[in-house]
Design a protein around this motif. Sequence first.
Motif, PDB file in Angstrom:
ATOM      1  N   GLU A  46       0.990  -1.006   0.378  1.00 50.80           N
ATOM      2  CA  GLU A  46      -0.315   0.190  -0.086  1.00 50.80           C
ATOM      3  C   GLU A  46       0.866   1.508   0.153  1.00 50.80           C
ATOM      4  OE1 GLU A  46      -2.438  -0.374   4.029  1.00 50.80           O
ATOM      5  OE2 GLU A  46      -3.536  -1.566   2.558  1.00 50.80           O
ATOM      6  N   LYS A  47       1.734   1.193   0.936  1.00 47.26           N
ATOM      7  CA  LYS A  47       3.305   2.418   0.590  1.00 47.26           C
ATOM      8  C   LYS A  47       2.922   2.799  -0.278  1.00 47.26           C
ATOM      9  CE  LYS A  47       3.732   2.467   6.204  1.00 47.26           C
ATOM     10  NZ  LYS A  47       5.061   2.373   6.683  1.00 47.26           N
ATOM     11  N   LYS A  48       4.286   1.559  -0.896  1.00 53.36           N
ATOM     12  CA  LYS A  48       4.781   1.603  -2.400  1.00 53.36           C
ATOM     13  C   LYS A  48       3.506   2.277  -3.263  1.00 53.36           C
ATOM     14  CE  LYS A  48       8.370  -1.668  -1.716  1.00 53.36           C
ATOM     15  NZ  LYS A  48       8.899  -2.845  -1.941  1.00 53.36           N
ATOM     16  N   SER A  49       2.539   1.486  -2.836  1.00 48.64           N
ATOM     17  CA  SER A  49       1.311   2.620  -4.149  1.00 48.64           C
ATOM     18  C   SER A  49       1.281   3.409  -4.406  1.00 48.64           C
ATOM     19  CB  SER A  49      -0.371   0.916  -3.671  1.00 48.64           C
ATOM     20  OG  SER A  49      -0.044  -0.037  -4.203  1.00 48.64           O
ATOM     21  N   ALA A  50       0.596   3.522  -2.691  1.00 47.61           N
ATOM     22  CA  ALA A  50       0.591   5.540  -2.627  1.00 47.61           C
ATOM     23  C   ALA A  50       1.362   5.795  -3.756  1.00 47.61           C
ATOM     24  CB  ALA A  50       0.663   5.901  -1.940  1.00 47.61           C
ATOM     25  N   THR A  51       3.179   5.628  -3.324  1.00 48.77           N
ATOM     26  CA  THR A  51       4.063   6.427  -3.212  1.00 48.77           C
ATOM     27  C   THR A  51       4.509   5.714  -4.860  1.00 48.77           C
ATOM     28  OG1 THR A  51       5.648   5.983  -1.469  1.00 48.77           O
ATOM     29  CG2 THR A  51       6.984   6.745  -3.576  1.00 48.77           C
ATOM     30  N   TYR A  52       3.816   5.603  -5.516  1.00 52.87           N
ATOM     31  CA  TYR A  52       4.440   4.738  -6.651  1.00 52.87           C
ATOM     32  C   TYR A  52       3.088   6.081  -7.872  1.00 52.87           C
ATOM     33  CZ  TYR A  52       3.035   2.844 -11.899  1.00 52.87           C
ATOM     34  OH  TYR A  52       2.500   2.772 -13.215  1.00 52.87           O
ATOM     35  N   SER A  53       2.166   5.632  -7.016  1.00 48.40           N
ATOM     36  CA  SER A  53       0.523   7.001  -7.190  1.00 48.40           C
ATOM     37  C   SER A  53       1.372   8.971  -7.558  1.00 48.40           C
ATOM     38  CB  SER A  53      -0.302   6.980  -7.089  1.00 48.40           C
ATOM     39  OG  SER A  53      -1.184   5.668  -6.740  1.00 48.40           O
ATOM     40  N   GLN A  54       2.527   9.195  -6.440  1.00 51.08           N
ATOM     41  CA  GLN A  54       2.759  10.277  -6.323  1.00 51.08           C
ATOM     42  C   GLN A  54       3.665  10.136  -7.182  1.00 51.08           C
ATOM     43  OE1 GLN A  54       3.700  10.849  -2.044  1.00 51.08           O
ATOM     44  NE2 GLN A  54       1.782  10.443  -0.886  1.00 51.08           N
ATOM     45  N   VAL A  55       4.506   9.665  -7.835  1.00 52.78           N
ATOM     46  CA  VAL A  55       5.949   9.501  -8.385  1.00 52.78           C
ATOM     47  C   VAL A  55       5.008   9.601  -9.685  1.00 52.78           C
ATOM     48  CG1 VAL A  55       7.732   8.374  -9.323  1.00 52.78           C
ATOM     49  CG2 VAL A  55       7.074   8.437  -7.589  1.00 52.78           C
ATOM     50  N   LEU A  56       4.137   8.780 -10.606  1.00 48.29           N
ATOM     51  CA  LEU A  56       3.742   8.906 -11.181  1.00 48.29           C
ATOM     52  C   LEU A  56       2.518  10.449 -11.945  1.00 48.29           C
ATOM     53  CD1 LEU A  56       2.400   7.231 -13.749  1.00 48.29           C
ATOM     54  CD2 LEU A  56       0.651   6.085 -12.859  1.00 48.29           C
ATOM     55  N   LEU A  57       1.689  10.802 -10.454  1.00 48.73           N
ATOM     56  CA  LEU A  57       1.647  12.023 -11.307  1.00 48.73           C
ATOM     57  C   LEU A  57       2.232  13.360 -11.331  1.00 48.73           C
ATOM     58  CD1 LEU A  57      -1.461  12.099  -8.030  1.00 48.73           C
ATOM     59  CD2 LEU A  57      -1.619  11.873 -10.172  1.00 48.73           C
ATOM     60  N   ARG A  58       3.473  12.937 -10.337  1.00 50.18           N
ATOM     61  CA  ARG A  58       4.592  14.069 -10.661  1.00 50.18           C
ATOM     62  C   ARG A  58       4.783  13.891 -12.117  1.00 50.18           C
ATOM     63  NH1 ARG A  58       6.323  13.125  -5.264  1.00 50.18           N
ATOM     64  NH2 ARG A  58       7.580  11.358  -5.909  1.00 50.18           N
ATOM     65  N   CYS A  59       5.158  12.371 -12.331  1.00 54.89           N
ATOM     66  CA  CYS A  59       5.824  12.248 -13.814  1.00 54.89           C
ATOM     67  C   CYS A  59       4.998  13.025 -15.071  1.00 54.89           C
ATOM     68  CB  CYS A  59       6.210  10.855 -13.962  1.00 54.89           C
ATOM     69  SG  CYS A  59       7.501  10.126 -13.322  1.00 54.89           S
ATOM     70  N   LEU A  60       3.979  12.706 -14.528  1.00 57.23           N
ATOM     71  CA  LEU A  60       2.289  13.161 -15.146  1.00 57.23           C
ATOM     72  C   LEU A  60       2.497  14.952 -15.618  1.00 57.23           C
ATOM     73  CD1 LEU A  60      -0.419  10.370 -15.231  1.00 57.23           C
ATOM     74  CD2 LEU A  60       1.395  10.976 -17.031  1.00 57.23           C
ATOM     75  N   ALA A  61       3.103  14.833 -13.956  1.00 59.43           N
ATOM     76  CA  ALA A  61       3.176  17.051 -14.433  1.00 59.43           C
ATOM     77  C   ALA A  61       3.728  17.534 -15.083  1.00 59.43           C
ATOM     78  CB  ALA A  61       2.660  17.540 -12.853  1.00 59.43           C
ATOM     79  N   LEU A  62       4.994  16.365 -14.778  1.00 59.76           N
ATOM     80  CA  LEU A  62       6.012  17.490 -16.026  1.00 59.76           C
ATOM     81  C   LEU A  62       6.187  17.018 -16.753  1.00 59.76           C
ATOM     82  CD1 LEU A  62       9.333  17.884 -15.724  1.00 59.76           C
ATOM     83  CD2 LEU A  62       9.718  15.416 -14.878  1.00 59.76           C
ATOM     84  N   LEU A  63       5.724  15.561 -17.811  1.00 60.86           N
ATOM     85  CA  LEU A  63       5.405  15.293 -19.276  1.00 60.86           C
ATOM     86  C   LEU A  63       4.892  16.845 -19.739  1.00 60.86           C
ATOM     87  CD1 LEU A  63       5.953  13.757 -21.591  1.00 60.86           C
ATOM     88  CD2 LEU A  63       4.164  12.267 -20.305  1.00 60.86           C
ATOM     89  N   HIS A  64       3.290  17.003 -18.997  1.00 65.53           N
ATOM     90  CA  HIS A  64       2.458  17.792 -19.535  1.00 65.53           C
ATOM     91  C   HIS A  64       3.438  19.224 -19.737  1.00 65.53           C
ATOM     92  CE1 HIS A  64      -1.162  19.410 -20.607  1.00 65.53           C
ATOM     93  NE2 HIS A  64      -0.882  21.142 -19.042  1.00 65.53           N
TER      94      HIS A  64
END
Length: 318
Positions: free
Chosen positions: A183-201
């Motif tokens: 669950e912690k890794k999933s939450a971290t993964y989601s946060q990292v994914l959102l940051r990556c998406l924002a950076l990509l945008h």
Amino acid sequence: MASGDFCSPGEGMERLQQVCSKQLLPCNLSEEDLLQNPHFSKLLLSLSQHVDESGLSLSLAKEQAQARKEVQLHKTTWLRSEILQRVIQELLVDYYVKIQDTKLTSEDKKDFVWMRARLPLEVEEQLKKKCFTLLSYHDPNCDSDHETLKAAKVWKLAEILVSEKQQCQDAKSQQKEQMVLLEKKSATYSQVLLRCLALLHRLLQEHRLQTQSELDCINAQYLEIKCSAMILKLRMEELKILSDTYTAEKVEVHRLIRDRLEGAIRLQEQDMEKSQQVLNTYEVLGEEFDRLVKEYTQLKQATENKRWALQEFNKAYH
């Protein structure tokens, strides 16, 4: 808390994460949260010395363990009595069925002394059968073993079952820990994914704006060149029309006419300059001055007419 609790920042953080993931599950703190709150982290480490792995205080955990032992003891005693009672009930039911199906005298049916003497042996035999059945269920390969070997395996079966139960509990605990980590890794993964998406945008926006600016410059240059080409093309068409309209003889005649008109304009300008000087000289005169003004106006008008004629001629020529 003693200073020796922190051997190094890395070891202290690792220990603190273990405390949060095992002993203090409701905290569910990330490494970033722990680093940003060092005093709270020290408090959690200090608190972990007074609780067990389940999060209970040490005294309460000790009382709970003692209560569990007592409950287990009472449960074992109750199970023994329950098993004996059920076995005896089964034997009595079997015996009742037999005497119903067999022609016995009333004296035989009232022979409880024999039944009491036979009962311990029957109970032992019934318990042995049930133990062998349980052993066969646990280890189907032991059906062909000798009865003595089966008895030895039954004797160790309880320890084996306790060990397997403990293994299952340990596996469940590990699974629970893995679920928490997941669950912690999933939450971290989601946060990292959102940051990556924002950076990509953001990169896409910047790249698109930069590309759009370059494209606009190229388009502007293209339009400028195209406009220049259109102007040259129009000039070429105009020259072509003029060349088709005027022959060499006409052009020569027009040149002579233009030269004459320009000469006449120069003469008129000289006359106008002389008249201006005369006007300046005789400005104080009365009627004579008016006559000179009229003469100057006529000369100026004639000069303008000739200049206009020359301009029209030049337009027609070009």
